[in-house]
Structures are given as C-alpha cells and as structure tokens.
Design a protein around this motif. Structure first.
Motif, PDB file in Angstrom:
ATOM      1  N   ARG A 137       0.827  -1.205   0.000  1.00  0.00           N
ATOM      2  CA  ARG A 137       0.000   0.000   0.000  1.00  0.00           C
ATOM      3  C   ARG A 137       0.854   1.245   0.000  1.00  0.00           C
ATOM      4  N   LEU A 138       1.959   1.182   0.774  1.00  0.00           N
ATOM      5  CA  LEU A 138       2.703   2.387   1.107  1.00  0.00           C
ATOM      6  C   LEU A 138       4.150   2.019   1.396  1.00  0.00           C
ATOM      7  N   ILE A 139       5.091   2.796   0.854  1.00  0.00           N
ATOM      8  CA  ILE A 139       6.508   2.678   1.209  1.00  0.00           C
ATOM      9  C   ILE A 139       6.832   3.834   2.150  1.00  0.00           C
ATOM     10  N   HIS A 140       7.320   3.517   3.348  1.00  0.00           N
ATOM     11  CA  HIS A 140       7.520   4.529   4.384  1.00  0.00           C
ATOM     12  C   HIS A 140       8.870   5.228   4.314  1.00  0.00           C
ATOM     13  N   SER A 141       9.770   4.825   3.431  1.00  0.00           N
ATOM     14  CA  SER A 141      11.178   5.093   3.679  1.00  0.00           C
ATOM     15  C   SER A 141      11.967   5.529   2.449  1.00  0.00           C
ATOM     16  N   ILE A 142      11.410   6.396   1.626  1.00  0.00           N
ATOM     17  CA  ILE A 142      12.145   6.911   0.477  1.00  0.00           C
ATOM     18  C   ILE A 142      13.111   7.992   0.958  1.00  0.00           C
ATOM     19  N   ALA A 143      14.415   7.782   0.695  1.00  0.00           N
ATOM     20  CA  ALA A 143      15.405   8.698   1.274  1.00  0.00           C
ATOM     21  C   ALA A 143      16.677   8.781   0.445  1.00  0.00           C
ATOM     22  N   SER A 144      16.577   8.504  -0.855  1.00  0.00           N
ATOM     23  CA  SER A 144      17.780   8.593  -1.686  1.00  0.00           C
ATOM     24  C   SER A 144      17.408   9.019  -3.096  1.00  0.00           C
ATOM     25  N   GLU A 145      18.382   9.618  -3.769  1.00  0.00           N
ATOM     26  CA  GLU A 145      18.196  10.009  -5.163  1.00  0.00           C
ATOM     27  C   GLU A 145      17.979   8.784  -6.042  1.00  0.00           C
ATOM     28  N   SER A 146      18.701   7.710  -5.758  1.00  0.00           N
ATOM     29  CA  SER A 146      18.555   6.507  -6.580  1.00  0.00           C
ATOM     30  C   SER A 146      17.154   5.914  -6.446  1.00  0.00           C
ATOM     31  N   ALA A 147      16.573   5.976  -5.254  1.00  0.00           N
ATOM     32  CA  ALA A 147      15.207   5.479  -5.083  1.00  0.00           C
ATOM     33  C   ALA A 147      14.219   6.314  -5.893  1.00  0.00           C
ATOM     34  N   LEU A 148      14.411   7.627  -5.900  1.00  0.00           N
ATOM     35  CA  LEU A 148      13.537   8.478  -6.702  1.00  0.00           C
ATOM     36  C   LEU A 148      13.618   8.095  -8.180  1.00  0.00           C
ATOM     37  N   ARG A 149      14.826   7.851  -8.668  1.00  0.00           N
ATOM     38  CA  ARG A 149      14.988   7.487 -10.080  1.00  0.00           C
ATOM     39  C   ARG A 149      14.334   6.136 -10.374  1.00  0.00           C
ATOM     40  N   ARG A 150      14.499   5.183  -9.486  1.00  0.00           N
ATOM     41  CA  ARG A 150      13.909   3.857  -9.718  1.00  0.00           C
ATOM     42  C   ARG A 150      12.385   3.901  -9.674  1.00  0.00           C
ATOM     43  N   LEU A 151      11.829   4.819  -8.909  1.00  0.00           N
ATOM     44  CA  LEU A 151      10.371   4.932  -8.842  1.00  0.00           C
ATOM     45  C   LEU A 151       9.769   5.361 -10.177  1.00  0.00           C
ATOM     46  N   GLU A 152      10.562   5.990 -11.023  1.00  0.00           N
ATOM     47  CA  GLU A 152      10.048   6.364 -12.338  1.00  0.00           C
ATOM     48  C   GLU A 152       9.673   5.123 -13.135  1.00  0.00           C
ATOM     49  N   ALA A 153      10.478   4.077 -13.023  1.00  0.00           N
ATOM     50  CA  ALA A 153      10.201   2.838 -13.744  1.00  0.00           C
ATOM     51  C   ALA A 153       9.296   1.892 -12.963  1.00  0.00           C
ATOM     52  N   ASN A 154       9.282   2.063 -11.632  1.00  0.00           N
ATOM     53  CA  ASN A 154       8.504   1.168 -10.765  1.00  0.00           C
ATOM     54  C   ASN A 154       7.686   2.000  -9.792  1.00  0.00           C
ATOM     55  N   PRO A 155       6.674   2.722 -10.293  1.00  0.00           N
ATOM     56  CA  PRO A 155       5.935   3.636  -9.412  1.00  0.00           C
ATOM     57  C   PRO A 155       5.174   2.904  -8.320  1.00  0.00           C
ATOM     58  N   ALA A 156       5.183   3.503  -7.146  1.00  0.00           N
ATOM     59  CA  ALA A 156       4.427   2.970  -6.014  1.00  0.00           C
ATOM     60  C   ALA A 156       3.089   3.689  -5.910  1.00  0.00           C
ATOM     61  N   ARG A 157       2.147   3.068  -5.192  1.00  0.00           N
ATOM     62  CA  ARG A 157       0.849   3.712  -4.991  1.00  0.00           C
ATOM     63  C   ARG A 157       1.001   5.017  -4.203  1.00  0.00           C
ATOM     64  N   GLU A 158       1.741   4.936  -3.119  1.00  0.00           N
ATOM     65  CA  GLU A 158       2.019   6.103  -2.276  1.00  0.00           C
ATOM     66  C   GLU A 158       3.373   5.893  -1.624  1.00  0.00           C
ATOM     67  N   VAL A 159       4.061   6.993  -1.333  1.00  0.00           N
ATOM     68  CA  VAL A 159       5.304   6.892  -0.581  1.00  0.00           C
ATOM     69  C   VAL A 159       5.343   7.978   0.492  1.00  0.00           C
ATOM     70  N   LEU A 160       6.142   7.698   1.508  1.00  0.00           N
ATOM     71  CA  LEU A 160       6.496   8.677   2.522  1.00  0.00           C
ATOM     72  C   LEU A 160       7.987   8.979   2.363  1.00  0.00           C
ATOM     73  N   ILE A 161       8.354  10.226   2.523  1.00  0.00           N
ATOM     74  CA  ILE A 161       9.759  10.607   2.515  1.00  0.00           C
ATOM     75  C   ILE A 161      10.288  10.480   3.940  1.00  0.00           C
ATOM     76  N   GLN A 162      11.404   9.777   4.094  1.00  0.00           N
ATOM     77  CA  GLN A 162      12.015   9.628   5.418  1.00  0.00           C
ATOM     78  C   GLN A 162      12.921  10.822   5.683  1.00  0.00           C
ATOM     79  N   VAL A 163      12.664  11.511   6.788  1.00  0.00           N
ATOM     80  CA  VAL A 163      13.397  12.722   7.141  1.00  0.00           C
ATOM     81  C   VAL A 163      14.188  12.466   8.422  1.00  0.00           C
ATOM     82  N   ASN A 164      15.441  12.809   8.395  1.00  0.00           N
ATOM     83  CA  ASN A 164      16.315  12.635   9.562  1.00  0.00           C
ATOM     84  C   ASN A 164      16.275  13.932  10.375  1.00  0.00           C
ATOM     85  N   VAL A 165      15.177  14.116  11.105  1.00  0.00           N
ATOM     86  CA  VAL A 165      15.003  15.383  11.823  1.00  0.00           C
ATOM     87  C   VAL A 165      15.998  15.542  12.966  1.00  0.00           C
ATOM     88  N   ALA A 166      16.541  14.434  13.482  1.00  0.00           N
ATOM     89  CA  ALA A 166      17.507  14.521  14.577  1.00  0.00           C
ATOM     90  C   ALA A 166      18.937  14.726  14.083  1.00  0.00           C
TER      91      ALA A 166
END
Length: 203
Positions: free
Chosen positions: A86-115
């Motif tokens: 349903r959902l990928i919780h952990s997108i946090a790299s440029e390479s993942a963004l590029r791969r999503l173009e060919a393999n789109p997910a329904r929804e994603v969350l961007i993982q932020v290192n707030v600490a």
C-alpha cells in the motif's frame, strides 16, 4: 504466538492513543507461521523491513493484512516492493527516486532525519521540497526514526518538527513512533505508529 495476548496488548495500545491512529505491526522478527495469530488478534496492517521476506510472507498470507514496506529502501529492490504494498515509508535517496520512475508505487512517505543522526537513514529537512517535487509517484506524508531513548519525552521535539514539516508541505500522513515512544508520537500528530515488542510482549 498467542492471539489472545496480542489482542490484549493491542487493546492497551488503543486505550492510550485512540482509534484514529493506525497501528502497524512490524513483522521483521515474526515468523510466517505466526502471522495468522496476528490477524486473529485484530491486527490489520503489517510492515516488513526486507523485500525478500515481504514477498515470502505475502505468498502465504497476502489476504490477511494490508501490507506496507518500512525498511531502508535498496533501489534495486523497488521493482519487487512497489507493486506489492500500500505504502513505502522510507524513500530517502536520489537513486530510489529514479527507480520509482520505472517502478511507481501507490504512495510513498519521505524519510526525514530530523535529529540529524549520522547513523540513520533519511534526508535533511532542507532537502524535502526538492524530493517532494521530483518524486514521480504520490508523496502523501513523512516518516522519521528518532534516537533510541529510555525517555520518550526526549523525542517529542523531533515528532513535533516532523508534523510541522508535513503541514508546511500539505502532507497528511505521519509515520512516527515505535514501541519506545508511540504515545508521545500520537500526541504530536502521528497517523501511523510502527509497533513491535509492545504488541508481542508475553505472546
């Protein structure tokens, strides 16, 4: 795994955080044979950290749950993950963004290192606008993994900051809080808490 104990634990969590927050059962350390007991206990949403384990567990029990992916994303594995959750919780790299173009997910969350922990995955908060803009599939929220602590109150500022970032970008989902600090996360606006030991204790 005894369903009645998991059900009791689940009810205690619900009493603390109410009915609006989704409870995701992290199943990285749960054997596939034990997953039906989670369903019997009332668990509806599960999250797996590893692509291979996700597929193996779904092969046996796909219809028992809604499935999310909560682990660090290896971009080469996105083709296996994206169509099966349903959902990928952990997108946090440029390479993942590029791969999503060919393999789109329904929804994603961007993982932020707030600490700002060097040992943790996640983008810097300042990178968020660019990530949201460049993501080729719907970004509906944010996720964070704050520092491990024995005092949940220490993580309140990180949860509050993630909620601020989500509001600034019009994002509705907030995946934050684990067994150590889920109640504080819920108070700060979590829409999904990712729980393991607090659900399985005594089971």
């Amino acid at each position: 795994m005894r369903a009645e104990r998991v059900r009791d634990n689940l009810e205690r969590v619900r009493e603390r955080i109410g009915s609006e927050v989704e409870i995701l059962a992290a199943v990285k350390y749960v054997d596939a044979d034990d997953l039906p007991a989670l369903a019997e206990a009332g668990i509806e949403l599960v999250g797996e950290n590893r692509a291979q384990e996700l597929l193996a567990k779904q092969e046996r029990h796909r219809d028992l749950f809604t499935w999310d992916f909560i682990g660090a994303v290896q971009s080469r594995k996105l083709k296996d993950i994206a169509p099966n959750v349903r959902l990928i919780h952990s997108i946090a790299s440029e390479s993942a963004l590029r791969r999503l173009e060919a393999n789109p997910a329904r929804e994603v969350l961007i993982q932020v290192n707030v600490a700002g922990e060097e040992s943790k995955e996640g983008i810097d908060p300042g990178e968020l606008p660019a990530y949201v803009e460049r993501c080729p599939c719907p970004v509906t929220g944010l996720m964070t993994m704050p520092p491990f602590t024995d005092d949940p109150e220490r993580n309140r500022p990180y949860f509050a900051r993630l909620a601020e970032l989500a509001a600034e970008h019009g994002l509705s989902r907030l995946s934050m809080g684990t067994s150590q600090d889920y109640a504080v996360a819920a108070e700060e606006g979590a829409t999904i808490v990712r729980l393991g030991s607090v659900l399985y204790e005594g089971a």
